[in-house]
Design an enzyme around this catalytic site. Structure first.
Site, PDB file in Angstrom:
ATOM      1  N   GLU A  87       0.881  -1.209   0.024  1.00 12.52           N
ATOM      2  CA  GLU A  87       0.053   0.040  -0.009  1.00 12.52           C
ATOM      3  C   GLU A  87       0.783   1.324  -0.013  1.00 12.52           C
ATOM      4  O   GLU A  87       2.030   1.345   0.579  1.00 12.52           O
ATOM      5  CB  GLU A  87      -0.873  -0.037   1.074  1.00 12.52           C
ATOM      6  CG  GLU A  87      -2.199  -0.928   1.087  1.00 12.52           C
ATOM      7  CD  GLU A  87      -3.077  -0.802   2.337  1.00 12.52           C
ATOM      8  OE1 GLU A  87      -2.521  -0.417   3.405  1.00 12.52           O
ATOM      9  OE2 GLU A  87      -4.076  -1.441   2.160  1.00 12.52           O
ATOM     10  N   CYS A  96       3.565   8.303   1.585  1.00 13.34           N
ATOM     11  CA  CYS A  96       4.068   7.424   2.404  1.00 13.34           C
ATOM     12  C   CYS A  96       4.301   6.137   1.691  1.00 13.34           C
ATOM     13  O   CYS A  96       3.535   5.678   1.049  1.00 13.34           O
ATOM     14  CB  CYS A  96       3.033   7.192   3.743  1.00 13.34           C
ATOM     15  SG  CYS A  96       3.668   5.732   4.792  1.00 13.34           S
ATOM     16  N   CYS A 104       7.939  -7.488   6.535  1.00  9.66           N
ATOM     17  CA  CYS A 104       9.016  -6.871   7.474  1.00  9.66           C
ATOM     18  C   CYS A 104       9.525  -8.277   8.203  1.00  9.66           C
ATOM     19  O   CYS A 104       8.945  -8.966   8.729  1.00  9.66           O
ATOM     20  CB  CYS A 104       8.791  -5.882   8.593  1.00  9.66           C
ATOM     21  SG  CYS A 104      10.180  -4.953   9.068  1.00  9.66           S
ATOM     22  N   CYS A 126       8.364  -5.864  15.258  1.00  6.61           N
ATOM     23  CA  CYS A 126       8.181  -4.887  16.473  1.00  6.61           C
ATOM     24  C   CYS A 126       6.659  -5.307  16.918  1.00  6.61           C
ATOM     25  O   CYS A 126       5.982  -5.288  16.121  1.00  6.61           O
ATOM     26  CB  CYS A 126       8.120  -3.352  16.080  1.00  6.61           C
ATOM     27  SG  CYS A 126       9.795  -3.041  15.117  1.00  6.61           S
ATOM     28  N   CYS A 154       3.317  -3.278  15.776  1.00  7.36           N
ATOM     29  CA  CYS A 154       3.301  -2.911  14.607  1.00  7.36           C
ATOM     30  C   CYS A 154       2.620  -4.358  13.679  1.00  7.36           C
ATOM     31  O   CYS A 154       2.860  -5.323  13.960  1.00  7.36           O
ATOM     32  CB  CYS A 154       4.545  -2.830  13.898  1.00  7.36           C
ATOM     33  SG  CYS A 154       4.463  -2.566  12.108  1.00  7.36           S
ATOM     34  N   CYS A 202      -0.431   5.165   8.459  1.00  8.32           N
ATOM     35  CA  CYS A 202       0.688   4.905   7.818  1.00  8.32           C
ATOM     36  C   CYS A 202       1.474   3.687   8.469  1.00  8.32           C
ATOM     37  O   CYS A 202       2.100   3.114   7.695  1.00  8.32           O
ATOM     38  CB  CYS A 202       1.346   6.126   7.594  1.00  8.32           C
ATOM     39  SG  CYS A 202       2.555   6.001   6.406  1.00  8.32           S
TER      40      CYS A 202
HETATM   41  N1  SAH Z   1      10.485   0.179   9.650  1.00  4.38           N
HETATM   42  C1  SAH Z   1      10.474   1.352   9.730  1.00  4.38           C
HETATM   43  C2  SAH Z   1       9.587   2.516   8.995  1.00  4.38           C
HETATM   44  C3  SAH Z   1       8.094   1.897   8.777  1.00  4.38           C
HETATM   45  S1  SAH Z   1       7.237   2.062  10.159  1.00  4.38           S
HETATM   46  C4  SAH Z   1      10.495   1.768  11.145  1.00  4.38           C
HETATM   47  O1  SAH Z   1      10.089   1.081  12.096  1.00  4.38           O
HETATM   48  O2  SAH Z   1      10.729   2.961  11.515  1.00  4.38           O
HETATM   49  C5  SAH Z   1       7.000   3.825  10.340  1.00  4.38           C
HETATM   50  C6  SAH Z   1       6.537   4.268  11.746  1.00  4.38           C
HETATM   51  O3  SAH Z   1       5.241   3.571  12.233  1.00  4.38           O
HETATM   52  C7  SAH Z   1       7.694   3.599  12.758  1.00  4.38           C
HETATM   53  O4  SAH Z   1       7.928   4.742  13.601  1.00  4.38           O
HETATM   54  C8  SAH Z   1       6.753   2.582  13.409  1.00  4.38           C
HETATM   55  O5  SAH Z   1       7.159   2.451  14.584  1.00  4.38           O
HETATM   56  C9  SAH Z   1       5.256   3.100  13.583  1.00  4.38           C
HETATM   57  N2  SAH Z   1       4.245   2.234  13.756  1.00  4.38           N
HETATM   58  C10 SAH Z   1       4.305   0.779  13.422  1.00  4.38           C
HETATM   59  N3  SAH Z   1       3.028   0.556  13.918  1.00  4.38           N
HETATM   60  C11 SAH Z   1       2.236   1.097  14.156  1.00  4.38           C
HETATM   61  C12 SAH Z   1       1.244   1.407  15.070  1.00  4.38           C
HETATM   62  N4  SAH Z   1       0.284   0.321  14.953  1.00  4.38           N
HETATM   63  N5  SAH Z   1       0.672   2.579  15.370  1.00  4.38           N
HETATM   64  C13 SAH Z   1       1.404   3.459  15.353  1.00  4.38           C
HETATM   65  N6  SAH Z   1       2.672   3.649  14.849  1.00  4.38           N
HETATM   66  C14 SAH Z   1       3.136   2.389  14.417  1.00  4.38           C
HETATM   67 FE1  SF4 Z   2       9.165  -3.427  10.589  1.00  2.45          FE
HETATM   68 FE2  SF4 Z   2       7.060  -2.556  11.858  1.00  2.45          FE
HETATM   69 FE3  SF4 Z   2       9.138  -2.709  12.999  1.00  2.45          FE
HETATM   70 FE4  SF4 Z   2       8.985  -0.733  11.078  1.00  2.45          FE
HETATM   71  S1  SF4 Z   2       7.709  -0.860  13.014  1.00  2.45           S
HETATM   72  S2  SF4 Z   2      10.928  -2.049  11.658  1.00  2.45           S
HETATM   73  S3  SF4 Z   2       7.574  -1.986   9.673  1.00  2.45           S
HETATM   74  S4  SF4 Z   2       7.932  -4.170  12.318  1.00  2.45           S
END
Ligand code: SAH
Ligand code: SF4
Length: 396
Positions: A112, A125, A132, A136, A139, A371
């Site tokens: 997306e 975005c 990934c 995390c 996420c 995003c």
């Molecule tokens: N992988 C990279 C970039 C993609 S995620 C990273 O982790 O930085 C982009 C941002 O969205 C990151 O700061 C991530 O921690 C945040 N994010 C991921 N899942 C989320 C969620 N469920 N609610 C709010 N922010 C989230």
């Molecule tokens: Fe991967 Fe989501 Fe962690 Fe970003 S926040 S590194 S997209 S698992």
């Protein structure tokens, strides 16, 4: 640049939309263009592709017919396929895109891409991977296994799709509708690598793509308006600064290693101290070019007043912005978003320590879409998603 061998041994057309200069040069060499002509031809093609966004070779008026015929035979100007498009009442747009197979055994992949307009800017975005590897715990993307890295062309292709749909090419008619920027002459002013994936785990493709996006003769979006977000791949941060040179955002989310180990498991490999050292040494860092620290607000986990104070102390001496992201829940998650009151209290401590207030006005929040939680399914942008995306647009 994908050139996929079919079962019959024929090659699929070489995709030029999204190609780097060296990929274009290689494609031209394969078509028999003499080396002495290559630079000039690359520049011509580059303009047609990235300034005019042409989709058919005959539109390239200053290129000789015989070469155009060869190009049409062996190459194409196709973009990733749009599977679905949603336009929110606030003007946000979300595209579900299907990437073609990158090699003979690849089934293709869906990602997306989201556009977030405000009156004075438009932020796109963009994803770097399908899925990934990093898991995390808050996420949604992290719950999907990595399907594959995107190619540079596929990353550039996301910006091209957005330009196609918004009519933002030379001599094309601009999209109209509520919520689109009214200031300035551009609809896409900023790009954030905050879609699916960890950009620094797909370094070369992300670098090559962002160099096309930022090239004045390419898509022409300045590096100061491109932000690469990383969960903290410490060994790649210096290279990102030196070889890409965009703005950097770091997903910090916790001020103690014990907690960050649980939220961002990569912390076990590269703990907070190492991450912040890499940030201090980020090439080009200055008060005018600050690092953005992202901090997702998780109720009862990382959102206490003590955490806010510790965050301020931790970042002392680093030219920084702090971006508080309301947690964006997804089915099955064990986390909840912090209460609004707590986000405000947290934000106030940060504001009083001299950081621009990162949680914006309700009206601003209203026009955004999510995003951080991209996944390959179409769904309506929820109010919570809009909130989260607003916080993540970080385009000041
Ligand atoms: N992988 C990279 C970039 C993609 S995620 C990273 O982790 O930085 C982009 C941002 O969205 C990151 O700061 C991530 O921690 C945040 N994010 C991921 N899942 C989320 C969620 N469920 N609610 C709010 N922010 C989230
Ligand atoms: Fe991967 Fe989501 Fe962690 Fe970003 S926040 S590194 S997209 S698992």
């Amino acid at each position: 640049m994908p050139s996929v061998a079919s079962a019959a041994g024929e090659s699929a057309p070489v995709r030029l939309a999204g190609a780097t200069r060296s990929e274009l040069a290689r494609a031209l060499a394969d078509l028999g263009v003499p080396t002495g002509e290559s630079n000039m031809r690359v520049s011509q093609l580059w303009r047609w592709i990235y300034h005019s966004g042409v989709r058919e070779f005959p539109a390239m008026r200053n290129i000789a017919k015989p070469l155009l015929a060869k190009l049409a035979e062996r190459c194409d100007l196709r973009r990733p396929e749009i599977v679905a498009e949603q336009v929110s009442a606030y003007g946000a747009r979300k595209w579900l895109l299907r990437m073609p197979p990158a090699h003979a055994f690849d089934k293709g992949a869906e990602i997306e891409c989201v556009y977030i307009p405000e009156h004075d800017r438009g932020t796109l975005c963009v994803s770097s991977q399908v899925g990934c590897t990093l898991n995390c715990s808050f996420c949604h993307t992290g719950t999907q296994r990595l399907v594959r890295n995107l190619t540079a062309g596929e990353i550039v292709g996301q910006v091209m799709i957005a330009r196609d749909r918004l009519g933002e090419w030379l001599d094309t008619e601009r999209a109209k509708g509520p919520g689109l920027p009214t200031e300035g002459d551009r609809l896409i002013t900023n790009v954030v690598m905050m879609g699916m994936g960890e950009p620094l785990y797909n370094f070369e493709a992300v670098r090559d793509a962002l160099l096309v996006v930022s090239d004045g003769d390419g898509l022409g979006i300045s590096k100061r308006r491109i932000t690469l977000s990383t969960s903290g791949v410490v060994p790649m941060i210096a290279r990102a600064g030196a070889e890409i040179g965009t703005m950097l955002a770091v997903s910090l989310h916790a001020v103690r290693n014990e907690l960050r180990d649980r939220l961002v498991p990569l912390n076990r490999k590269y703990p907070i101290e190492q991450l912040l050292d890499a940030c201090r040494n980020y090439p080009g860092l200055s008060n005018a070019r600050r690092i953005t620290f992202e901090y997702v607000m998780l109720k009862g986990i990382n959102d206490s007043t003590a955490d806010a104070k510790a965050l301020v102390r931790l970042l002392q001496g680093i030219p920084a912005k702090i971006n508080l992201i309301p947690f964006n829940p997804w089915p099955g998650t064990k986390y909840e978003c912090s209460d609004w009151q707590q986000i405000e209290t947290f934000s106030e401590i940060i504001f009083n320590a001299g950081y621009a207030s990162p949680v914006r006005t309700p009206r601003g929040r209203d026009i955004l879409a999510a995003c951080g939680q991209l996944k390959s399914a179409t769904e309506k942008l929820s109010a919570r998603e809009r909130l989260a995306l607003r916080a993540m647009a970080m385009t000041d």
